[in-house]
Scaffold this active site. Sequence first.
Site, PDB file in Angstrom:
ATOM      1  CE  LYS A 295      -1.474   2.526   2.908  1.00  0.00           C
ATOM      2  NZ  LYS A 295      -1.691   3.852   2.221  1.00  0.00           N
TER       3      LYS A 295
ATOM      4  CD  GLU B   8       6.819  12.354  13.432  1.00  0.00           C
ATOM      5  OE1 GLU B   8       6.842  12.052  11.946  1.00  0.00           O
ATOM      6  OE2 GLU B   8       7.408  13.044  13.555  1.00  0.00           O
TER       7      GLU B   8
ATOM      8  CD  GLU C 165      15.321   1.538   5.952  1.00  0.00           C
ATOM      9  OE1 GLU C 165      15.910   2.184   6.594  1.00  0.00           O
ATOM     10  OE2 GLU C 165      15.640   0.156   6.086  1.00  0.00           O
TER      11      GLU C 165
ATOM     12  CB  CYS D 222      14.791   9.922   3.977  1.00  0.00           C
ATOM     13  SG  CYS D 222      15.311   8.759   2.679  1.00  0.00           S
TER      14      CYS D 222
ATOM     15  CD  GLU E 292      12.222  14.044   7.446  1.00  0.00           C
ATOM     16  OE1 GLU E 292      11.092  13.430   8.039  1.00  0.00           O
ATOM     17  OE2 GLU E 292      12.867  13.385   6.788  1.00  0.00           O
TER      18      GLU E 292
HETATM   19  P1  NAD Z   1       3.965   8.886   6.149  1.00  0.00           P
HETATM   20  O1  NAD Z   1       4.373   8.473   7.321  1.00  0.00           O
HETATM   21  O2  NAD Z   1       3.184  10.048   6.050  1.00  0.00           O
HETATM   22  O3  NAD Z   1       3.338   7.821   5.083  1.00  0.00           O
HETATM   23  C1  NAD Z   1       4.015   6.825   4.627  1.00  0.00           C
HETATM   24  C2  NAD Z   1       3.093   5.637   4.511  1.00  0.00           C
HETATM   25  O4  NAD Z   1       2.427   5.330   5.713  1.00  0.00           O
HETATM   26  C3  NAD Z   1       2.113   5.861   3.586  1.00  0.00           C
HETATM   27  O5  NAD Z   1       1.986   4.930   2.585  1.00  0.00           O
HETATM   28  C4  NAD Z   1       0.825   6.367   4.538  1.00  0.00           C
HETATM   29  O6  NAD Z   1      -0.321   5.838   3.946  1.00  0.00           O
HETATM   30  C5  NAD Z   1       0.917   5.258   5.519  1.00  0.00           C
HETATM   31  N1  NAD Z   1       0.503   5.548   6.668  1.00  0.00           N
HETATM   32  C6  NAD Z   1       0.069   6.725   7.255  1.00  0.00           C
HETATM   33  N2  NAD Z   1      -0.463   6.703   8.573  1.00  0.00           N
HETATM   34  C7  NAD Z   1      -0.433   5.223   8.939  1.00  0.00           C
HETATM   35  C8  NAD Z   1      -0.580   4.590  10.066  1.00  0.00           C
HETATM   36  N3  NAD Z   1      -1.414   4.856  10.996  1.00  0.00           N
HETATM   37  N4  NAD Z   1      -0.571   2.963  10.117  1.00  0.00           N
HETATM   38  C9  NAD Z   1       0.016   2.427   8.948  1.00  0.00           C
HETATM   39  N5  NAD Z   1       0.395   3.159   7.720  1.00  0.00           N
HETATM   40  C10 NAD Z   1       0.327   4.506   7.923  1.00  0.00           C
HETATM   41  O7  NAD Z   1       5.308   9.497   5.269  1.00  0.00           O
HETATM   42  P2  NAD Z   1       5.317  10.360   3.924  1.00  0.00           P
HETATM   43  O8  NAD Z   1       4.635  11.785   4.135  1.00  0.00           O
HETATM   44  O9  NAD Z   1       4.419   9.542   3.009  1.00  0.00           O
HETATM   45  O10 NAD Z   1       6.819  10.187   3.725  1.00  0.00           O
HETATM   46  C11 NAD Z   1       7.746  11.219   4.149  1.00  0.00           C
HETATM   47  C12 NAD Z   1       8.586  10.753   5.206  1.00  0.00           C
HETATM   48  O11 NAD Z   1       9.206   9.436   4.777  1.00  0.00           O
HETATM   49  C13 NAD Z   1       9.642  11.552   5.650  1.00  0.00           C
HETATM   50  O12 NAD Z   1       9.875  11.582   7.131  1.00  0.00           O
HETATM   51  C14 NAD Z   1      10.924  10.799   5.136  1.00  0.00           C
HETATM   52  O13 NAD Z   1      11.947  11.248   5.701  1.00  0.00           O
HETATM   53  C15 NAD Z   1      10.615   9.343   5.021  1.00  0.00           C
HETATM   54  N6  NAD Z   1      11.307   8.544   4.188  1.00  0.00           N
HETATM   55  C16 NAD Z   1      12.160   7.823   4.696  1.00  0.00           C
HETATM   56  C17 NAD Z   1      13.129   7.173   4.185  1.00  0.00           C
HETATM   57  C18 NAD Z   1      14.292   6.227   4.297  1.00  0.00           C
HETATM   58  O14 NAD Z   1      14.757   5.277   3.462  1.00  0.00           O
HETATM   59  N7  NAD Z   1      14.586   6.344   5.500  1.00  0.00           N
HETATM   60  C19 NAD Z   1      12.978   7.002   2.476  1.00  0.00           C
HETATM   61  C20 NAD Z   1      11.985   7.967   2.082  1.00  0.00           C
HETATM   62  C21 NAD Z   1      11.087   8.601   2.961  1.00  0.00           C
END
Ligand code: NAD
Length: 487
Positions: A177, A234, A253, A287, A388
């Site tokens: 997803k 978060e 990650e 990220c 961030e």
């Molecule tokens: P996000 O945490 O808002 O969402 C990520 C995914 O989680 C989405 O598919 C979302 O629908 C899902 N999600 C949201 N709430 C959920 C819940 N309560 N339970 C289960 N799934 C849930 O992140 P984003 O805004 O899509 O992406 C940005 C973040 O991702 C930044 O903090 C970035 O640093 C991080 N990121 C990390 C890496 C890494 O390799 N460390 C790579 C890319 C992005």
Amino acid sequence: MIYGNMKMWINGEWVNAESGKTFAVKNVTTGEDLGTVPLAGKADVDKAVAAARAAFPVWSGRTANQRSDLLLKMGEKLRNEFGKKEVPPLSAMEHGLPAHLAFGPDVMGASGNFIQAGAYARHIEGHYIPSSSDRMYMLERVPAGVCALITPWNLPFFLMVQKVALSLAAGCTSVLKVPSINAISSLKLAEFLSSFEELPKGAVNIITGPGSTVGTYMAEHPGIDCVGFTGSTETGVEIMKAAAPTLKKLVMELGGKNPAIIFPDANLDRAVEVLGHHQFFNCGQACGSPGRYYIHEDVFDEFLEKYLTHAKHLKVGDPLKPDSDMGPLVSKEHFDNVMKYIGSGKEQGAKLVLGGERLTGPEYDNGYFIPPTVFTDVTPDMKIYREEIFGPVAVMLKWNDEAEVMRLAEDNNYGLTASIWSKNVARALTLGKGLTVGTFSVNSHNFIAAEAPWGGVKASGVGGREGGYQGVLEYTVQKMTTVCLIE
Ligand code: NAD
């Protein structure tokens, strides 16, 4: 609507949500609808998990070479046919990464993920452990089971394919997803995967719906053994809580606030080129982008002047145009968040030396564009220094005491990546030992490559690495077999 009414992919079939509900995915630059996708609910997750469970004995029963051959074939096809045509325009329209820049990570990177995972699938090795008794011990790596794969929007194809490829290489099946923003990308990936008849029905299932409902349900589902998650810290915490009662294996990650430390003997031209690229690529929505610059006072003015020249040359515009270097931010919500950080930087006394305002005019009014933004005179108490931002905002400090700058660089909750820039590589390597991060670079920053294990520590990650052989091992568990030699 370019993409029409799309369906989810469960058990090898194209299906609507059980509820019949749908939602529209928008073009982030124009606000137009690109297509509609099903709004999945719990019943759809149940169906997808059941399909992945049924496919698990079939896929995990394939030989290592069969799994490898299929992944290698997928990598070739993504690179040579499907990826080139479908991925760059979709990345531009769905989340604003200029199409010509999406080709590298989202086509070549994603295809590299299939190819590396395919290569490593052949070499998942175990151990024979010598015994002093009449037994022999064999420790092997077996698939972790059925995985929930949950990814973010910022490099959708690279990140989706990474998890799908690594988990398939290990012998796992999955339910994937992505955020609603990239729902069309995920169903295009389903279209791609469905073209391989060697992939058993249900080995990968792709559903579309909100993280707060279906994502959470996937993380808590008793039919899921392992959660592979990339996203914010978060959300990572929420997923850990949801997965705790069923004690799932986690590969997480998460976010970063990555220090880049520039010494007076650094090659400043190269540092500006590389750090400037990583800062503003994808509008800073990466990220690993540099979150805190520590620049030695002897070269601060020179570095800043070169950096501003670099940033001013970047063209912000329609991500479908070949001369655009930066597109819009991904959503109004995210734009508001980045603008709050810029506001707090000004209020807390940082000096705004470039950008900082939304761009307006006919080319910009339907999206949320922020040009390259640079703050100097930043201090460690500021929000823009500690948190961030995930936007095109560079945060710069001056230093003159080596021990103090290393203490500052280490003093942050995140631990994703860091870089030191100096011609004295021995010194850089020695100082790097004091940084608690998952990846560290000398005279480089934020390498993400299919062959290199990537990931964080502290608030940036739990449970390991993605990429390389290590990335495949994350989707396995160890199993010890003992044979008594006396029959
Ligand atoms: P996000 O945490 O808002 O969402 C990520 C995914 O989680 C989405 O598919 C979302 O629908 C899902 N999600 C949201 N709430 C959920 C819940 N309560 N339970 C289960 N799934 C849930 O992140 P984003 O805004 O899509 O992406 C940005 C973040 O991702 C930044 O903090 C970035 O640093 C991080 N990121 C990390 C890496 C890494 O390799 N460390 C790579 C890319 C992005």
